[in-house]
Write a protein that holds these residues in place. Structure first.
Motif, PDB file in Angstrom:
ATOM      1  N   LEU A   9       8.434  -1.321  -5.885  1.00  0.00           N
ATOM      2  CA  LEU A   9       7.398  -2.116  -5.238  1.00  0.00           C
ATOM      3  C   LEU A   9       7.696  -2.223  -3.747  1.00  0.00           C
ATOM      4  CD1 LEU A   9       4.930  -3.957  -5.227  1.00  0.00           C
ATOM      5  CD2 LEU A   9       6.441  -5.870  -5.838  1.00  0.00           C
ATOM      6  N   PHE A  10       6.743  -1.779  -2.933  1.00  0.00           N
ATOM      7  CA  PHE A  10       6.847  -1.888  -1.480  1.00  0.00           C
ATOM      8  C   PHE A  10       5.838  -2.916  -0.982  1.00  0.00           C
ATOM      9  CE2 PHE A  10       8.246   2.419  -2.498  1.00  0.00           C
ATOM     10  CZ  PHE A  10       9.447   2.491  -1.799  1.00  0.00           C
ATOM     11  N   VAL A  11       6.298  -3.806  -0.120  1.00  0.00           N
ATOM     12  CA  VAL A  11       5.429  -4.810   0.484  1.00  0.00           C
ATOM     13  C   VAL A  11       5.231  -4.441   1.945  1.00  0.00           C
ATOM     14  CG1 VAL A  11       5.174  -7.246   1.062  1.00  0.00           C
ATOM     15  CG2 VAL A  11       6.204  -6.584  -1.125  1.00  0.00           C
ATOM     16  N   LYS A 103      -0.192  -4.567   0.384  1.00  0.00           N
ATOM     17  CA  LYS A 103      -0.440  -4.978   1.773  1.00  0.00           C
ATOM     18  C   LYS A 103      -0.817  -6.449   1.795  1.00  0.00           C
ATOM     19  CE  LYS A 103      -4.289  -4.040   3.978  1.00  0.00           C
ATOM     20  NZ  LYS A 103      -4.734  -5.341   4.526  1.00  0.00           N
ATOM     21  N   ILE A 104       0.089  -7.283   2.304  1.00  0.00           N
ATOM     22  CA  ILE A 104      -0.150  -8.724   2.331  1.00  0.00           C
ATOM     23  C   ILE A 104       0.463  -9.337   3.589  1.00  0.00           C
ATOM     24  CG2 ILE A 104      -0.396  -9.156  -0.143  1.00  0.00           C
ATOM     25  CD1 ILE A 104       2.553  -9.785  -0.257  1.00  0.00           C
ATOM     26  N   VAL A 120      10.870  -3.933  -1.807  1.00  0.00           N
ATOM     27  CA  VAL A 120      11.284  -3.437  -0.493  1.00  0.00           C
ATOM     28  C   VAL A 120      10.214  -3.845   0.524  1.00  0.00           C
ATOM     29  CG1 VAL A 120      11.820  -1.396   0.880  1.00  0.00           C
ATOM     30  CG2 VAL A 120      12.506  -1.500  -1.535  1.00  0.00           C
ATOM     31  N   LEU A 121      10.611  -4.611   1.537  1.00  0.00           N
ATOM     32  CA  LEU A 121       9.673  -5.148   2.515  1.00  0.00           C
ATOM     33  C   LEU A 121       9.649  -4.301   3.789  1.00  0.00           C
ATOM     34  CD1 LEU A 121       9.868  -7.468   0.489  1.00  0.00           C
ATOM     35  CD2 LEU A 121       9.896  -9.070   2.403  1.00  0.00           C
ATOM     36  N   ILE A 122       8.445  -3.897   4.191  1.00  0.00           N
ATOM     37  CA  ILE A 122       8.247  -3.050   5.372  1.00  0.00           C
ATOM     38  C   ILE A 122       7.305  -3.761   6.339  1.00  0.00           C
ATOM     39  CG2 ILE A 122       7.471  -0.798   6.212  1.00  0.00           C
ATOM     40  CD1 ILE A 122       7.848   0.224   3.298  1.00  0.00           C
TER      41      ILE A 122
END
Length: 209
Positions: A9-11, A103-104, A120-122
């Motif tokens: 999961l990518f944020v 996308k938040i 994982v936060l981008i």
């Protein structure tokens, strides 16, 4: 080639005007195996929108039931309507081995991290604050007061970027997309996502001794 047993999961976050949607649209076009998470909302469906494609359109009562049952990864209320991420959709995609990108806003990103610390936060940064102001002004769709509010919010959001895992600077669209592809590829190969595979190899080693 061996891969994680489930997806990652990518944020994906960044201030208004930084170009998140454009970068993400190009990335998803070039990486069709990654799924964009679908949000839920209680606002009315607009012309041309499709339930389950653009949003999951829910009644306010149903949305609040899902909050109470812990079925939302994150949620917030804007302009009198709820917006949030249904947990079941994300978990089903991850379980099927597909990477999911969500996308938040910053507030929601940290809600997700609390519930799914493996996410994982981008964060997408502008090349400069002056450039961010130019982009917001250049759109010609916002009043000066709206731009002022957006820039004020951007200052607060950029201050949180240090708590993300990766930073992408959107100075050039194609380069930003390449950065995002490199980040997702590298992040998906972190050792924590290979625990099952490493366990299998370890057990095989023991059997051969």
């Amino acid at each position: 080639m061996n891969s994680p047993s489930k997806g990652v999961l990518f944020v994906f976050s960044g201030p208004s005007g930084v170009g998140k949607d454009t970068v993400l649209e190009l990335f998803l076009r070039e990486n069709p195996s990654t799924v964009k998470s679908i949000s839920a909302t209680t606002r009315p469906m607009r012309e041309g929108e499709v339930d389950g494609r653009d949003y999951f359109f829910l009644t306010e009562g149903r949305f609040e039931q899902m909050i109470a049952a812990g079925q939302m990864l994150e949620y917030a209320r804007y302009g009198g309507s709820y917006y949030g991420t249904p947990r079941a959709f994300v978990e089903e995609e991850l379980k099927a081995g597909r990477n999911v990108i969500l996308k938040i806003e910053v507030q929601g990103a940290f809600q997700v991290r609390r519930l799914m610390p493996e996410a994982v936060l981008i964060f997408v940064m502008p090349p400069s604050f002056a450039e961010l102001r130019r982009r917001l002004t250049g759109r010609g769709t916002d009043s000066q007061e709206s731009i002022r509010r957006r820039l004020k919010t951007a200052v607060e959001e950029i201050a949180c970027a240090k708590d993300y895992d990766y930073i992408i600077v959107n100075d050039d669209l194609e380069d930003a997309c390449r950065q995002l592809s490199a980040v997702t590829e590298a992040a998906a190969h972190q050792a924590k996502f290979y625990e099952n595979f490493m366990k299998e190899v370890h057990e095989e080693c023991l059997d051969l001794q």
